[in-house]
Design an enzyme around this catalytic site. Structure first.
Site, PDB file in Angstrom:
ATOM      1  N   GLU A  94      -6.884  86.477 -21.080  1.00 16.20           N
ATOM      2  CA  GLU A  94      -6.827  84.732 -21.333  1.00 16.20           C
ATOM      3  C   GLU A  94      -7.221  84.528 -23.006  1.00 16.20           C
ATOM      4  OE1 GLU A  94      -9.967  83.672 -18.471  1.00 16.20           O
ATOM      5  OE2 GLU A  94     -11.081  83.253 -20.445  1.00 16.20           O
ATOM      6  N   CYS A 107      -9.426  81.661 -29.967  1.00 13.88           N
ATOM      7  CA  CYS A 107     -10.543  82.953 -29.442  1.00 13.88           C
ATOM      8  C   CYS A 107      -9.737  83.591 -28.596  1.00 13.88           C
ATOM      9  CB  CYS A 107     -11.362  81.997 -28.645  1.00 13.88           C
ATOM     10  SG  CYS A 107     -12.621  83.101 -27.609  1.00 13.88           S
ATOM     11  N   CYS A 114     -14.150  94.059 -19.223  1.00 15.72           N
ATOM     12  CA  CYS A 114     -15.282  94.626 -20.168  1.00 15.72           C
ATOM     13  C   CYS A 114     -16.374  95.552 -19.376  1.00 15.72           C
ATOM     14  CB  CYS A 114     -16.017  93.559 -20.566  1.00 15.72           C
ATOM     15  SG  CYS A 114     -17.449  93.766 -21.842  1.00 15.72           S
ATOM     16  N   CYS A 118     -23.098  92.162 -19.177  1.00 15.02           N
ATOM     17  CA  CYS A 118     -23.882  91.043 -19.281  1.00 15.02           C
ATOM     18  C   CYS A 118     -23.819  90.232 -17.830  1.00 15.02           C
ATOM     19  CB  CYS A 118     -23.365  90.191 -20.524  1.00 15.02           C
ATOM     20  SG  CYS A 118     -23.743  91.392 -21.926  1.00 15.02           S
ATOM     21  N   CYS A 121     -21.908  86.882 -17.600  1.00 15.09           N
ATOM     22  CA  CYS A 121     -20.318  86.929 -18.071  1.00 15.09           C
ATOM     23  C   CYS A 121     -19.439  87.146 -16.980  1.00 15.09           C
ATOM     24  CB  CYS A 121     -20.392  87.868 -19.389  1.00 15.09           C
ATOM     25  SG  CYS A 121     -18.764  87.853 -20.055  1.00 15.09           S
ATOM     26  N   GLY A 161     -14.070  91.074 -23.366  1.00 15.20           N
ATOM     27  CA  GLY A 161     -14.035  92.567 -23.929  1.00 15.20           C
ATOM     28  C   GLY A 161     -15.146  92.459 -25.006  1.00 15.20           C
ATOM     29  N   GLU A 162     -15.508  93.622 -25.484  1.00 16.54           N
ATOM     30  CA  GLU A 162     -16.554  93.946 -26.422  1.00 16.54           C
ATOM     31  C   GLU A 162     -15.639  94.505 -27.779  1.00 16.54           C
ATOM     32  OE1 GLU A 162     -19.662  93.440 -27.693  1.00 16.54           O
ATOM     33  OE2 GLU A 162     -18.637  94.875 -29.355  1.00 16.54           O
ATOM     34  N   SER A 193     -17.594  88.966 -32.624  1.00 16.71           N
ATOM     35  CA  SER A 193     -18.735  88.675 -31.749  1.00 16.71           C
ATOM     36  C   SER A 193     -19.085  89.908 -30.878  1.00 16.71           C
ATOM     37  CB  SER A 193     -18.809  87.492 -30.723  1.00 16.71           C
ATOM     38  OG  SER A 193     -19.962  87.538 -30.053  1.00 16.71           O
ATOM     39  N   SER A 216     -24.703  88.549 -30.244  1.00 11.70           N
ATOM     40  CA  SER A 216     -25.321  88.161 -28.912  1.00 11.70           C
ATOM     41  C   SER A 216     -26.649  88.600 -28.584  1.00 11.70           C
ATOM     42  CB  SER A 216     -24.344  88.406 -27.739  1.00 11.70           C
ATOM     43  OG  SER A 216     -23.021  87.907 -28.022  1.00 11.70           O
ATOM     44  N   LEU A 217     -27.408  87.475 -29.049  1.00 12.03           N
ATOM     45  CA  LEU A 217     -28.814  87.893 -28.910  1.00 12.03           C
ATOM     46  C   LEU A 217     -29.643  87.845 -27.440  1.00 12.03           C
ATOM     47  CD1 LEU A 217     -31.218  88.979 -30.847  1.00 12.03           C
ATOM     48  CD2 LEU A 217     -31.579  86.546 -31.568  1.00 12.03           C
ATOM     49  N   HIS A 218     -29.517  86.340 -27.190  1.00 11.90           N
ATOM     50  CA  HIS A 218     -29.698  85.796 -25.764  1.00 11.90           C
ATOM     51  C   HIS A 218     -30.959  85.829 -25.295  1.00 11.90           C
ATOM     52  CE1 HIS A 218     -25.756  84.858 -25.571  1.00 11.90           C
ATOM     53  NE2 HIS A 218     -25.147  86.326 -25.285  1.00 11.90           N
ATOM     54  N   ASN A 292     -22.959  78.810 -19.452  1.00  6.84           N
ATOM     55  CA  ASN A 292     -22.024  78.293 -18.381  1.00  6.84           C
ATOM     56  C   ASN A 292     -21.922  79.042 -17.311  1.00  6.84           C
ATOM     57  OD1 ASN A 292     -19.494  76.999 -18.016  1.00  6.84           O
ATOM     58  ND2 ASN A 292     -18.795  77.199 -19.827  1.00  6.84           N
ATOM     59  N   CYS A 335     -16.025  82.438 -20.915  1.00  7.62           N
ATOM     60  CA  CYS A 335     -15.479  83.921 -21.018  1.00  7.62           C
ATOM     61  C   CYS A 335     -14.867  84.349 -19.690  1.00  7.62           C
ATOM     62  CB  CYS A 335     -16.248  84.799 -21.463  1.00  7.62           C
ATOM     63  SG  CYS A 335     -16.385  84.531 -23.261  1.00  7.62           S
TER      64      CYS A 335
HETATM   65  N1  SAH Z   1     -18.497  91.167 -26.075  1.00  8.93           N
HETATM   66  C1  SAH Z   1     -18.794  90.251 -27.152  1.00  8.93           C
HETATM   67  C2  SAH Z   1     -17.991  89.126 -27.376  1.00  8.93           C
HETATM   68  C3  SAH Z   1     -17.571  88.199 -25.987  1.00  8.93           C
HETATM   69  S1  SAH Z   1     -18.378  86.884 -25.235  1.00  8.93           S
HETATM   70  C4  SAH Z   1     -20.352  89.686 -27.171  1.00  8.93           C
HETATM   71  O1  SAH Z   1     -20.974  89.979 -26.311  1.00  8.93           O
HETATM   72  O2  SAH Z   1     -20.616  89.016 -28.141  1.00  8.93           O
HETATM   73  C5  SAH Z   1     -18.551  85.593 -26.434  1.00  8.93           C
HETATM   74  C6  SAH Z   1     -19.876  85.077 -26.381  1.00  8.93           C
HETATM   75  O3  SAH Z   1     -20.128  84.387 -25.181  1.00  8.93           O
HETATM   76  C7  SAH Z   1     -21.166  86.012 -26.210  1.00  8.93           C
HETATM   77  O4  SAH Z   1     -22.360  85.609 -26.776  1.00  8.93           O
HETATM   78  C8  SAH Z   1     -21.602  86.081 -24.728  1.00  8.93           C
HETATM   79  O5  SAH Z   1     -22.735  86.667 -24.476  1.00  8.93           O
HETATM   80  C9  SAH Z   1     -21.244  84.585 -24.355  1.00  8.93           C
HETATM   81  N2  SAH Z   1     -20.961  84.338 -23.119  1.00  8.93           N
HETATM   82  C10 SAH Z   1     -20.406  84.991 -22.000  1.00  8.93           C
HETATM   83  N3  SAH Z   1     -20.672  84.455 -20.925  1.00  8.93           N
HETATM   84  C11 SAH Z   1     -21.100  83.379 -20.994  1.00  8.93           C
HETATM   85  C12 SAH Z   1     -21.526  82.354 -19.963  1.00  8.93           C
HETATM   86  N4  SAH Z   1     -20.989  82.342 -18.948  1.00  8.93           N
HETATM   87  N5  SAH Z   1     -22.203  81.349 -20.670  1.00  8.93           N
HETATM   88  C13 SAH Z   1     -22.551  81.253 -21.883  1.00  8.93           C
HETATM   89  N6  SAH Z   1     -22.238  82.311 -22.846  1.00  8.93           N
HETATM   90  C14 SAH Z   1     -21.705  83.097 -22.256  1.00  8.93           C
END
Ligand code: SAH
Length: 366
Positions: A94, A107, A114, A118, A121, A161-162, A193, A216-218, A292, A335
């Site tokens: 997608e 995007c 992947c 995470c 995700c 994907g990463e 990212s 992606s820190l989180h 999300n 995603c």
């Molecule tokens: N693998 C890469 C890029 C993919 S996701 C990465 O980890 O950065 C792009 C961003 O969306 C990342 O910051 C990821 O952590 C975030 N993301 C994925 N699913 C999400 C969700 N359900 N809600 C909010 N952010 C999400």
């Protein structure tokens, strides 16, 4: 049977070398490259200034990768478009088009699925199927640009994907995308990212590109990060941030940190303070994303008021911060969600003795 060479993944120089070996003139390569990467044709037959014989030779020697549009959902709220594309081996990926005042941003996915795991995700729920090739990353943008008949000005590699787990293909993709003989998108308008693969971040820094790197820190500490992202068991925050600093040193490009807010997990005042402490006076930008929710996990989104509070706490500490506008909320914006839903539906249809994947694609695109 030997697989045909993927002509759309080749640089102009590589293509020239290939064609010269096959007895063609050098300028032929530039013509063919222009057809693929500027005129965005999907078939050798469309290359009208190439002789019939040469087109036949091209068909025999090369594969011209072209994704098949399976579905496109358009958001009634903000015009965001979510595309499902089929690959030649039956996999589905997608991509998303977001319309901003400053231009059209796409995007893209960098892998089918992947393997980073995470927790919040959807892309990672079924693991990694395979890497995408440069041509398959490019064609997501090409197809969308053709579909909307407007120029795409920005590309973010933030889909499924990463990207740094598919390093060589990613790099070739960036070179082709930003090549003056192709779409010629400015490197500064490309963002990659990563969840924080430290060695690859160093490698990318050494390429000295002008793309933006987003991390992606989180989480504001290792313990919380480990509960959200398995990769945090491999690399400490200190190592990841050191790699970010190295990226900034090498490229002069300001880092972006993504922070998805999950209610009760990483969205408290204490965490905001800890985050500010962690970031310190780095020249960077924090993007807050209300998580999300996906149906397979029970993470809850921080409500708007608390998102704002979190933002204010960071601003007080003089940190550059924005709240990411949620795009296309009504069309499975997060995603991997649209793809996941499509795949689940296929599985259900299969168990009912329903249509097969290929047929389904044909029907949807007709
Ligand atoms: N693998 C890469 C890029 C993919 S996701 C990465 O980890 O950065 C792009 C961003 O969306 C990342 O910051 C990821 O952590 C975030 N993301 C994925 N699913 C999400 C969700 N359900 N809600 C909010 N952010 C999400």
């Amino acid at each position: 049977m030997e697989q045909k060479k993927d002509i759309k993944s080749m640089s102009l120089q590589q293509l020239t070398e290939e064609l010269v070996v096959l007895g063609e003139k050098k300028f032929r390569a530039a013509q063919i490259y222009g057809w693929m990467h500027q005129k965005l044709v999907t078939d050798f037959e469309e290359m009208t200034n190439i002789s019939k014989n040469t087109r036949k030779m091209l068909r025999e020697q090369f594969e011209l990768v072209s994704l098949k549009k399976i579905d496109c959902k358009i958001s009634a709220i903000d015009g965001t478009r979510k595309y499902l594309f089929g690959l030649s081996d039956g996999h589905v990926i997608e991509s998303v088009l977001m319309k901003y005042n400053h231009g059209n941003s796409v995007c893209i996915s960098s892998q089918v699925g992947c393997r980073m795991g995470c927790r919040f995700c959807a892309s990672t729920l079924d693991g990694l199927s395979r890497n995408l090739r440069p041509s398959e990353m490019l064609d997501q943008i090409y197809q969308i640009q053709k579909d909307i008949q407007e120029r795409v000005s920005n590309v973010v590699v933030m889909g499924s994907g990463e990207p740094l787990d598919n390093y060589d293909n990613l790099l070739q993709f960036i070179h082709l995308l930003t090549d003056a003989n192709g779409l010629s998108i400015s490197q500064r308008n490309v963002t990659v990212s990563t969840c924080g693969l430290v060695p690859q971040m160093h490698r990318l820094a050494d390429e000295k590109l002008q793309i933006t790197l987003a991390l992606s820190l989180h989480a504001s500490n290792n313990d919380v990060r480990k509960t959200l992202m398995p990769i945090a068991n491999r690399y400490l925050l200190s190592e990841v941030l050191e790699a970010c600093d190295y990226y900034f040193e090498q490229t002069g490009r300001r880092m972006t940190f993504e922070y998805s807010l999950v209610k009760g997990v990483n969205d408290g005042q204490q965490q905001a303070d800890e985050l500010a402490e962690l970031i310190g006076n780095r020249n960077c930008h924090i993007n807050l994303i209300p998580v999300n929710p996906i149906k397979e996990r029970n993470f809850v989104q921080t409500d708007a008021k608390n998102v704002n509070n979190f933002k204010k706490l960071l601003e007080k500490k003089r940190i550059n911060v924005t709240i990411r506008r949620e795009m296309g909320r009504d069309i499975d914006g997060a995603c991997g969600q649209l793809r996941k839903r499509y795949m689940d539906q296929l599985k259900e249809e299969h168990s009912d003795g329903g249509v097969c994947a290929d047929r389904c694609g044909e029907e949807a695109s007709n």
